[in-house]
Write an enzyme that holds these catalytic residues in place. Sequence first.
Site, mmCIF file in Angstrom:
data_model
loop_
_atom_site.group_PDB
_atom_site.id
_atom_site.type_symbol
_atom_site.label_atom_id
_atom_site.label_comp_id
_atom_site.label_asym_id
_atom_site.label_seq_id
_atom_site.Cartn_x
_atom_site.Cartn_y
_atom_site.Cartn_z
ATOM 1 N N LYS A 77 -6.060 11.108 -6.220
ATOM 2 C CA LYS A 77 -4.665 10.822 -6.584
ATOM 3 C C LYS A 77 -4.494 9.310 -6.761
ATOM 4 O O LYS A 77 -5.070 8.522 -6.004
ATOM 5 C CB LYS A 77 -3.734 11.338 -5.481
ATOM 6 C CG LYS A 77 -2.251 11.301 -5.835
ATOM 7 C CD LYS A 77 -1.403 11.908 -4.719
ATOM 8 C CE LYS A 77 0.068 11.947 -5.072
ATOM 9 N NZ LYS A 77 0.886 12.512 -3.971
ATOM 10 N N SER A 152 4.096 16.067 -5.589
ATOM 11 C CA SER A 152 3.769 14.978 -6.483
ATOM 12 C C SER A 152 2.284 14.906 -6.864
ATOM 13 O O SER A 152 1.948 14.248 -7.844
ATOM 14 C CB SER A 152 4.179 13.642 -5.850
ATOM 15 O OG SER A 152 3.413 13.393 -4.689
ATOM 16 N N SER A 176 3.783 17.419 -1.023
ATOM 17 C CA SER A 176 3.175 16.936 -2.261
ATOM 18 C C SER A 176 1.749 17.431 -2.504
ATOM 19 O O SER A 176 1.261 17.352 -3.628
ATOM 20 C CB SER A 176 3.185 15.408 -2.300
ATOM 21 O OG SER A 176 4.468 14.961 -2.666
#
Lengths: 483, 471
Positions: A77, A152, A176
């Site tokens: 990420k 996210s 997330s």
Amino acid sequence: MNSKITISQYVESVKNGDFTVEEFSLQILENINKFEKKLHSYISINDDIIKQAKMIDLKIKSQEKLGQCMGVPISIKDNICIHGIKTTCGSKLLKNFIAPYDATVISKLKKEDAIFVGKTNMDEFAMGSTTEFSAYGLSRNPWNVDYVPGGSSGGSAVSVSSSESLCSLGSDTGGSIRNPASFCSVVGLKPTYGLISRFGLISYANSMEQIGPMTKTVKDAAFLLNIIAGIDSKDNTTVYNNNENYLSNLDIDLKNKKIGIISEMMGKDADKKVLNATYEAISKFEELGAKCDFISFNTVNYALAAYYIITSAEAGSNLARFDNVIYGGFKLDANGYDFNTYISKIRKNFGKEVIRRMIIGGFIPSSGYVGRYFIKALKIKSKLIMELNKILNNFDVVLSPTVPVMPFKFGEKQDSLSMYLIDLNTVLSNLTGTPAISIPFKFDNGLPIGMQLMTKAMQEKLLLQFAYALEKITNINNIPSIN
Amino acid sequence: MIKIGLEIHCQLTTIKSKLFCSCDSNHRKYKPNLNTCPICLGIPGTLPLINKNAIKKSLLLALALNCKIPEKTLFCRKNYFYPDLPKNFQITQFNMEDKHSSIGYEGHVAIENKIININRIQLEEDPGRINYVKISDKSKLTLIDYNRSGVSLVEIVTQPDFSNNVEIKEFLSYLSNLLIQLDISDPTLPGAMRTDVNISIDDHNKIELKNINSIHDLEKAVDFEIVRQSNFITRNLQIQQETRHWDEKRKITTLARRKEDEQDYRYIIEQDIPSITISPYLISKLKNKIPENIKSKKSHYMKFGISNQVLDTILSDLYYTRLFESAFDGQNAKNIANIIATDLIRYLNTDEKKSKSKLTATHLIRLSELIDTNKIKRDLIKNILRQAIVTGNSIDVILNELKLHKTLDEDKLSIIIDNVIESEHDLIKKININPNVINYLIGKIMKKAGNVQPKTIINLLNTKIKLNVKK
């Protein structure tokens, strides 16, 4: 060669010489070429994948000592720092930020000879549940590209699901990791607060968030957890985990184990399809001999409010440093501005969701309002910890749908509040610092539904055992045919 | 009634690294921005790592100031935007919710005739520094140096228990003595000890004074502010609650900001540093390090016969104090103190002059020796000091250059006197009748002997005449 395999299968195959690391990496790159235009998992892709794969192959050939990842292509990420690599956090504010150091999880993976495929797309500064708030464009759900992938850590989930990587690291502040895992039908684990070092994870709400694995299977999650967990001298909040081996002894008998279902997490706002799936999951567990009981946990009704208050306040503080003074991508001559004018000009470059939370975050702890909102939220947090602990004294794990709604189409949820409600079931484990995992459970009209299991802090092993049992009994096809 | 409270910021100069990273605590010896790392620059993704030595040193101070020690303590973020603050928040301590956040609280110190209560002692990080460089008449450059960013600061907040400068100086001199003796800080390093002042008169609003860099200026600032506020009161004007800056050049206080412009610091708990448990074991271990009775410097030096006024002058200024203490050996205390308080103070009266001066304690020690052995005229000291400040040359070199050194030792002087007595034999007989005779003789001796202290001549002459008369 099948690129749609698990880490365990990959490691076995490389060991057996079924294929080389280079061959597999080429396959991953081919998948990226094929799907990336459609799905957009990545913000940036590592140019040296093949070079690094060749080096690992060379090590294998010369029988040099090799780390246990053996060249596993993993996506990261884009809020986790890799030395010398751009780390944007999905924001324009960091479009030119090249991390000057490795996050602890990255050093650990490097030591085990993992290959970083690239940095995955995310909502700006991890604020969002759909990855629509990335400054670099949205990611799409591989199961139906008209649908959001969740967020996210949307890019991470998409990359794993579409085999643009073998596994991924995401971060989870209020769901997330688990939310996109559920929407994209992958496994996502949010570990106990302090189990994994946050050094190198760009903070959004530092009292809540953890890095965690996103994988095709429960076993793969345990594999990554073994590598990245543990106390770290660079993060004072990490705790000693007794060098637990999360991979061993995953397969246990659930007979007479107790599972609690919190009624408040299956309330009137939840989608019927999701509720029905959850009842099915309960039956599956009962088939395995576990005892399932509904319980009431009233304070959960306040969890979402407390979560948004606390995270916004922390975000307001954590993001204050993005002022273009030491680093920042903006050519704005400071000449002629006083400092406050200068930084407010710079901060206009944040996206609207970040600005929304920064405004709330500035207001919440301000004198005169701190007692009305912030301190109350912290009290709810303490209350939740106490009461959840009590519940978990009577139950081994708590089961709920990961997300109370089905994956939805882009632009379908327009107002922030209905967007925030998506996090209803995931925020509890962040507020209480306890571990939670989302496991692919079933499909409805081709769209995934995930189940969430939670347990006491530091009981990841137990959580993985329950998740493994559910995974084994459901045995669903996890590979999307991308249209 | 005048009520004054102090907020003293003191760097922990005796620990090796900064409060939250391994950069050098001694930030002064680096070129700008070379004593920095991702943590003290607030680079995204970094986390503060608490320095346990900083906790220990500040705890030691809290114990020495008779503070209560909390069982657990934590840190907070003070959120405000300023260019010298890389994270745009400062990690500090602040009691919030039901959580206690300090190193010590409710302490007290006895100074002469008074108890000063300590409100709290807290640990926090120093910001960086801003330097303004003039590049032309019209524009100046703002340069930020983060070398200081993250250095440990201990803040001591007193109750408004002071009512005048004498008490403040007494307290600060006690405190700096304590910091040195307990090896917590060297308060004489530039910027190592900074004091803010709160002043209020009767029930009127209080004024906060900032930007005061020496005890000498502190005294002036307090005096100025008392006069300023008293004038307001006599003219029946409202005193606004405000923060004022001390203008070092103009020696006045100027308005910095009104109460309504005060920042809202939006404190939140610093969650990256878990709460710290302070064990009773650590407390008792630290308590053993504290000498039983640390007397204040003033009462200590009073014993050496130095006048009250002279001591006040020296102890109110860290530069003079430092100089005095380096030269001090007990015996020479009075001489050294007098040289500083009556002579040196005329030449070294600004921070700039002090920092440029080449005079050292060695100069003062030698001067004191020469005074004690009567080898130098008291009234020439000023001249010598002036030279020492500029050149840094040793006292003896300066004396030779000024040709002030006695050309004669006592033996030669003795012969000269003997010769004069012999040649003026008749006059000597009239010495008891005519008082001018002695002056005449001294003048004659001095012509031959050169620059010799008259006192020395008189003493020697008198002894010789007595002997001569007896003969």
